[in-house]
Write a protein that holds these residues in place. Structure first.
Motif, short mmCIF file in Angstrom:
data_model
loop_
_atom_site.label_atom_id
_atom_site.label_comp_id
_atom_site.label_asym_id
_atom_site.label_seq_id
_atom_site.Cartn_x
_atom_site.Cartn_y
_atom_site.Cartn_z
N LEU A 67 0.83 -1.20 0.00
CA LEU A 67 0.00 0.00 0.00
C LEU A 67 0.86 1.25 0.00
CD1 LEU A 67 -2.87 -0.89 2.51
CD2 LEU A 67 -3.10 -0.49 0.05
N THR A 68 1.89 1.24 0.84
CA THR A 68 2.78 2.41 0.93
C THR A 68 3.47 2.67 -0.40
OG1 THR A 68 3.15 2.00 3.29
CG2 THR A 68 4.74 3.41 2.16
N GLU A 69 3.91 1.61 -1.06
CA GLU A 69 4.57 1.78 -2.36
C GLU A 69 3.60 2.40 -3.38
OE1 GLU A 69 6.10 -1.96 -3.54
OE2 GLU A 69 7.61 -2.05 -1.96
N GLY A 70 2.34 1.96 -3.36
CA GLY A 70 1.36 2.53 -4.27
C GLY A 70 1.08 4.00 -3.97
N TYR A 71 0.89 4.33 -2.69
CA TYR A 71 0.63 5.72 -2.32
C TYR A 71 1.82 6.60 -2.66
CZ TYR A 71 -3.10 3.57 0.49
OH TYR A 71 -4.19 2.86 0.92
N ALA A 72 3.03 6.11 -2.42
CA ALA A 72 4.24 6.88 -2.72
C ALA A 72 4.35 7.17 -4.22
CB ALA A 72 5.48 6.13 -2.23
N LEU A 73 4.02 6.17 -5.04
CA LEU A 73 4.04 6.39 -6.48
C LEU A 73 3.04 7.48 -6.87
CD1 LEU A 73 4.87 5.65 -9.38
CD2 LEU A 73 3.04 3.93 -9.35
N GLY A 74 1.84 7.42 -6.30
CA GLY A 74 0.84 8.43 -6.60
C GLY A 74 1.30 9.83 -6.24
N LEU A 75 1.96 9.97 -5.10
CA LEU A 75 2.46 11.28 -4.68
C LEU A 75 3.56 11.78 -5.61
CD1 LEU A 75 2.46 10.62 -0.84
CD2 LEU A 75 1.06 12.33 -2.03
N ARG A 76 4.42 10.88 -6.05
CA ARG A 76 5.49 11.29 -6.97
C ARG A 76 4.91 11.70 -8.33
NH1 ARG A 76 8.06 6.72 -4.59
NH2 ARG A 76 7.68 5.45 -6.45
N LEU A 77 3.89 11.00 -8.79
CA LEU A 77 3.23 11.40 -10.03
C LEU A 77 2.57 12.77 -9.89
CD1 LEU A 77 1.60 8.01 -11.11
CD2 LEU A 77 3.59 9.13 -12.14
N GLY A 78 1.99 13.02 -8.71
CA GLY A 78 1.43 14.34 -8.44
C GLY A 78 2.49 15.43 -8.50
N ALA A 79 3.69 15.12 -8.00
CA ALA A 79 4.80 16.07 -8.08
C ALA A 79 5.12 16.40 -9.53
CB ALA A 79 6.04 15.51 -7.37
N GLY A 80 5.07 15.40 -10.40
CA GLY A 80 5.32 15.63 -11.81
C GLY A 80 4.27 16.53 -12.45
N LEU A 81 3.01 16.36 -12.05
CA LEU A 81 1.95 17.21 -12.58
C LEU A 81 2.16 18.67 -12.18
CD1 LEU A 81 -1.18 14.95 -11.93
CD2 LEU A 81 -0.08 15.41 -14.12
N LEU A 82 2.56 18.89 -10.93
CA LEU A 82 2.77 20.26 -10.48
C LEU A 82 4.00 20.88 -11.12
CD1 LEU A 82 1.63 19.83 -6.82
CD2 LEU A 82 0.85 21.63 -8.36
N ALA A 83 5.01 20.08 -11.36
CA ALA A 83 6.19 20.59 -12.07
C ALA A 83 5.79 21.03 -13.48
CB ALA A 83 7.28 19.52 -12.12
N ALA A 84 4.92 20.25 -14.12
CA ALA A 84 4.42 20.65 -15.43
C ALA A 84 3.63 21.95 -15.34
CB ALA A 84 3.55 19.54 -16.02
N GLY A 85 2.87 22.12 -14.26
CA GLY A 85 2.13 23.36 -14.05
C GLY A 85 3.06 24.56 -13.93
N ALA A 86 4.18 24.39 -13.24
CA ALA A 86 5.15 25.48 -13.12
C ALA A 86 5.71 25.86 -14.48
CB ALA A 86 6.28 25.07 -12.17
#
Length: 479
Positions: free
Chosen positions: A447-466
């Motif tokens: 579960l932790t590995e899945g949640y961590a992946l989701g958070l890292r993907l979210g970081a990528g989306l925000l970097a694209a927003g910047a």
């Protein structure tokens, strides 16, 4: 006394004295309560999801529709709500939306089956789609320029931030000590209070004559297309990406969305959105940024809430309390953005806020199954909240910059729509990716590995927003 506010300052016409006369202070208060309530409702249910699932016997996939039903009807009908507010009067639409939202919240609290709750959440979304663009358009036209506009949007963004972030805290406390139904009931007194403030403080604006009827077909096409798109992605846990079921569903979704664009281009009715509006770089860039930020933030709330409860074993009230640093960070960032907004370009604030939030999510992506709130979540939460707070007021100001008063409701609705659609699509895509990464064997580690992946993907989306903020947006200094 009758007062008419000219189009030169970007305000709508006010026609009646007494109760109908505009009172800027009360208008700002009403809009602030509305925005707090709408933002609260997006997050207040997150901590209560496990209790809702147990109380109404939701399936794992079905539970996500408690969020999707609201976000998709809200996002899909916002453009219709904005057009309706522009054409038939923002005060009228605001009052009607508040009444519908309050009644749907009451019905959701009394739900006895998954279908009843999902239906109530969908009706909540319809009410929010009416009241939210009307409220934001009233703010835009009541405070058209200068420092008063910066301050007004600062208040709006602070209430937006407080509602979204404190919703998790309030939801946790209500779920643990009063029961999950109160995450729905809590909206009722707020809707009633906003209704009273709006009735007394918002000036009655004139109905705009001429033009065609609102484009109901377009609203149906875009909402249906988004629903099918989300449904197709969510169902990939049962039907693979290459299966006929998934391919047919996604193809139908794309066809409906393409039909929506065609209808908007050729309709003889009043289109939901004039496609020429996207030639305004501020409108285009602000909505692209908002789409990405909405996807990342909604997913982060979901993953962090489940990590704290499902992996670390924290109760609902404690989990809600642990979101408080994020809430305070957002409010702090919003206040700082107002001060910096007198000296920095809005796109600069967006780029800075998006970068800070991306770094925070990447940091949160380092969570471990044996971690703790203090070591794994606290630092990223403060940084993410502050960064996101930087973004709120500038993105709203840019999304309505250079837009005619007659389209203020549409531009406001478009911004809210991009956030809600981004939230639903982002949650669907990132939760699906996390679930596939977790695999069929569910443990604290997986579960932790899945949640961590989701958070890292979210970081990528925000970097694209910047990147969007730097490369697309252009806006005036100080607004």
């Amino acid at each position: 006394m009758t007062k008419t506010v000219g189009e030169s300052d970007g305000a709508v016409d006010v026609v009646d004295g007494g109760v109908g006369a505009a009172r800027p202070g009360l208008t700002l208060a009403a809009v602030a309560v509305v925005q707090f309530m709408v933002s609260l409702d997006l997050s207040v249910v997150n901590v209560g999801l496990p209790e809702i699932a147990d109380g109404l016997n939701f399936s794992g996939v079905g539970l996500t529709w408690v969020i999707h039903a609201y976000a998709l009807t809200f996002g899909g009908l916002l453009l219709l709500g904005g057009r309706t507010a522009d054409r038939y009067g923002r005060k009228r639409v605001l009052l009607a939306g508040l009444a519908l939202f309050g009644l749907a919240s009451l019905a959701g609290g009394f739900a006895e089956s998954p279908g009843q709750l999902v239906a109530a959440r969908a009706v909540q979304g319809i009410g929010a789609a009416a009241l939210s663009p009307a409220a934001l358009a009233l703010l835009t036209t009541t405070f058209p320029t200068g420092r008063a506009r910066v301050r007004a949007f600062g208040v709006w963004s602070a209430m937006n931030a407080a509602g979204g972030a404190l919703g998790v805290l309030i939801g946790g406390v209500l779920t643990q000590y009063a029961g999950w139904r109160w995450v729905m009931f809590v909206n009722v007194p707020m809707a009633a209070g906003a209704l009273l403030l709006s009735w007394r403080g918002v000036g009655a604006d004139r109905v705009r004559p001429g033009g065609g009827r609102p484009d109901i077909l377009g609203a149906f096409l875009v909402t249906s297309g988004m629903l099918l798109l989300v449904f197709g992605v969510v169902r990939t846990d049962r039907y693979g990406w290459g299966s006929p079921v998934t391919l047919t569903t996604l193809t139908a979704a794309v066809a409906l969305l393409a039909a929506f664009l065609q209808v908007e281009r050729t309709t003889r009715r009043e289109p939901l959105v004039r496609l020429g509006l996207f030639t305004n770089r501020s409108v285009l860039g602000a909505n692209a940024f908002n789409l990405l930020a909405g996807a990342a933030m909604a997913s982060a709330f979901y993953f962090i809430s489940l990590y704290l409860q499902g992996v670390l074993g924290h109760g609902a009230a404690r989990t809600g309390l642990e979101f408080l640093p994020l809430a305070l960070g957002v409010i702090t960032g919003s206040v700082l953005a107002v001060k910096l907004g007198y000296r920095l370009l809005p796109r600069t604030l967006l780029a800075l806020g998006g970068t800070l939030t991306a770094v925070a999510f990447a940091w949160a992506g380092l969570i471990t199954p044996n971690g703790s709130f203090t070591t794994d979540i606290l630092g990223p939460a403060i940084l993410a909240g502050t960064g996101f707070g930087f973004c709120l007021a500038p993105v709203v100001s840019l999304a309505t910059e250079g837009v005619a008063s007659s389209e203020a409701g549409t531009a406001s609705a478009l911004l809210n729509s991009s956030r809600q659609i981004g939230a639903s699509l982002g949650l669907t895509a990132l939760v699906t990716a996390a679930a596939h990464h977790t695999g069929p064997v569910v443990t604290a580690e997986s579960l932790t590995e899945g949640y961590a992946l989701g958070l890292r993907l979210g970081a990528g989306l925000l970097a694209a927003g910047a990147v969007v903020a730097v490369g697309v947006l252009r806006g005036p200094r100080g607004e």
